[in-house]
Design a protein around this motif. Sequence first.
Motif, PDB file in Angstrom:
ATOM      1  N   UNK A  26      97.752  27.521 -46.086  1.00  0.00           N
ATOM      2  CA  UNK A  26      96.856  26.364 -45.908  1.00  0.00           C
ATOM      3  C   UNK A  26      95.615  26.523 -46.800  1.00  0.00           C
ATOM      4  N   UNK A  27      95.053  27.727 -46.822  1.00  0.00           N
ATOM      5  CA  UNK A  27      93.866  27.990 -47.649  1.00  0.00           C
ATOM      6  C   UNK A  27      94.147  27.756 -49.122  1.00  0.00           C
ATOM      7  N   UNK A  28      95.289  28.268 -49.592  1.00  0.00           N
ATOM      8  CA  UNK A  28      95.629  28.104 -51.009  1.00  0.00           C
ATOM      9  C   UNK A  28      95.879  26.629 -51.332  1.00  0.00           C
ATOM     10  N   UNK A  29      96.571  25.929 -50.426  1.00  0.00           N
ATOM     11  CA  UNK A  29      96.843  24.500 -50.647  1.00  0.00           C
ATOM     12  C   UNK A  29      95.530  23.713 -50.712  1.00  0.00           C
ATOM     13  N   UNK A  30      94.607  24.050 -49.803  1.00  0.00           N
ATOM     14  CA  UNK A  30      93.300  23.369 -49.806  1.00  0.00           C
ATOM     15  C   UNK A  30      92.558  23.619 -51.123  1.00  0.00           C
TER      16      UNK A  30
ATOM     17  N   UNK B 251      89.372  32.937 -32.211  1.00  0.00           N
ATOM     18  CA  UNK B 251      89.450  31.558 -32.685  1.00  0.00           C
ATOM     19  C   UNK B 251      88.946  31.390 -34.115  1.00  0.00           C
ATOM     20  N   UNK B 252      88.116  32.327 -34.571  1.00  0.00           N
ATOM     21  CA  UNK B 252      87.541  32.204 -35.916  1.00  0.00           C
ATOM     22  C   UNK B 252      88.587  32.455 -37.004  1.00  0.00           C
ATOM     23  N   UNK B 253      89.709  33.091 -36.610  1.00  0.00           N
ATOM     24  CA  UNK B 253      90.761  33.385 -37.591  1.00  0.00           C
ATOM     25  C   UNK B 253      91.262  32.097 -38.249  1.00  0.00           C
ATOM     26  N   UNK B 254      91.235  30.989 -37.481  1.00  0.00           N
ATOM     27  CA  UNK B 254      91.694  29.691 -38.012  1.00  0.00           C
ATOM     28  C   UNK B 254      90.880  29.305 -39.251  1.00  0.00           C
ATOM     29  N   UNK B 255      89.620  29.682 -39.268  1.00  0.00           N
ATOM     30  CA  UNK B 255      88.763  29.363 -40.406  1.00  0.00           C
ATOM     31  C   UNK B 255      88.710  30.535 -41.392  1.00  0.00           C
ATOM     32  N   UNK B 256      88.733  31.767 -40.846  1.00  0.00           N
ATOM     33  CA  UNK B 256      88.503  32.954 -41.688  1.00  0.00           C
ATOM     34  C   UNK B 256      89.633  33.185 -42.691  1.00  0.00           C
ATOM     35  N   UNK B 257      90.880  32.977 -42.275  1.00  0.00           N
ATOM     36  CA  UNK B 257      91.989  33.294 -43.192  1.00  0.00           C
ATOM     37  C   UNK B 257      92.093  32.259 -44.323  1.00  0.00           C
ATOM     38  N   UNK B 258      92.074  30.941 -44.028  1.00  0.00           N
ATOM     39  CA  UNK B 258      92.063  29.999 -45.158  1.00  0.00           C
ATOM     40  C   UNK B 258      90.838  30.200 -46.062  1.00  0.00           C
TER      41      UNK B 258
END
Lengths: 69, 478
Positions: A26-30, B251-258
């Motif tokens: 998801x991060x890379x796609x974003x 819950x922060x993992x949802x933001x931290x990994x991307x």
Amino acid sequence: MIGEYSALYSAYLVQLETVMVWLVGIGLALGLGWEILPAVYQGKRLRLVEMVYTFAFLGVSAFLAWRMV
Amino acid sequence: MKKILPFLPIGFIVAGLILRGLFLLNSPLWYDEAFTVLISRLDIERMLSATVTDVHPPLYYVLISGLFTAFPTVNQALLLRGFSVFCSLVAMFQLWAISGELRLSERARLIALGIMAAAPVELYYAQEGRMYAFLQVLILAQFLTMLRREWKDLTLVSILTLYTHNYGLFYCAVIYAIAILRERPTWAKFYRLAPLWSGLVALLLFVPWLALVTFNQMGMVAQGYWIQPLTLGNLFYSLLQIVWTTVMPDWLIVLAVPALAMVILFAVENAWSERRFELLALAFGPLLFAVVISMVWKPVLLFRGLFGAIPALILLVADASTHKRAWFWISFAAPVLAITVGWYVYQGSMGHIKSQHDTVLPVASARGVMVHLNDSTLLPYAVYRPDMVHLYLEKGCPADNGQLTEETRAALGFQSIRLEDLPNRFYLAATVGPLSTPCEEKVYKQLTAISAPVMVDKLPMASGETIGINGVWSYVSH
């Protein structure tokens, strides 16, 4: 054969593996989406689309994080 | 603003020092730190016997041993973690110097120093009584001397790096490769190349240790539970652990990994276009070595070993953050950084920073003999409860992953006891978890079934299931 706790931990690692791959994807796609925005939109319109793009995804992330609490 | 700017670097360094000193001793020493204390108390001969059959080379333990001797009246936990704080402080100055050598913009330099001062992973290892903060100082010293073409100093620092951590080999390979490429050698003059000779001398002086123990140790490390087989998810999780740390709410993992994925993507892209190849190599070269070796030989990807590369990543990120369209990924990464710093300080104040599985429980009522199911409790209790007799239980089980070798345990002066020789009255300290073998779990169940719990701590996973137990039980024969 592995122990009771090792078995639990292995199952946890399998879940973690899936979650990590998805979130990195998801991060890379974003990031890549952000890179191609200027090629699609130009001028003032680009600025607006960039704002919408950023706040939409930040909002979705914040919502998902809130659901996890 | 212009009047404040010259004072900002020193302001960041002071703020960094305060963050590193906050709640330094609130978390008790965990297993690895207890190992450092116990091994550093030994004389040099026994210390070498203990390290030869353990994981890492002995230089850090020799240094800590010197500190213990020089300051015999000072709390050893304070000396241990204080030394890491000092190293982390030095690393901030080194980062500033390196960013100057590389001619980064003033803005990028200040951002880098700000991140370095507050990054939770920097705080974590600055407060950890292990060799990682010291290793980072050595890696930065290698990089700085390489940039300044100070080959004699580079040789000396490289030898120290090699004798501090097994990953020193990866860092040396990367830094000498950069050094040789920067000199743009011609084949005709290759033999005259100073960095080549510097690297050869460093390697030559490391050969005795390499030949004696490293290959043996690598095999042992690869059997340990903390080195999982290399998979894509495991690689990403290692990066998460070494860039953000896992001291964060789930819950922060949802933001931290991307955010992590984006940070790396844009930092690499910027570095490539700005031709910051030296930083790119230092940031990702050791990781690449670990990944390749894990694929062709045995799993050796140990996230902690990559700590020396973090300043290079910080410099890349700071440089990329000055790009005019960087506000997009910064808007993801900055909240993660702010929340993790706040979370780290909060957890630090509660004493929950270190692994709770391998620390002592406050069982002041325990007296006399304490029998330990495994090393996880043996080491921390030996540090915190020297008033008790600590015995390692010989269970007749196959070795569990990550346990000390018999030689190391003997060098540390621990005695064992067999199941059939257990006394009529003793305290049992036990942890069971992912490391435990079925045989060990069976012994644990047998002994705890006939003992009274004194204090038992269940260790939950994010999903809520119990992944392990750390406890103390009292046994009295009737």
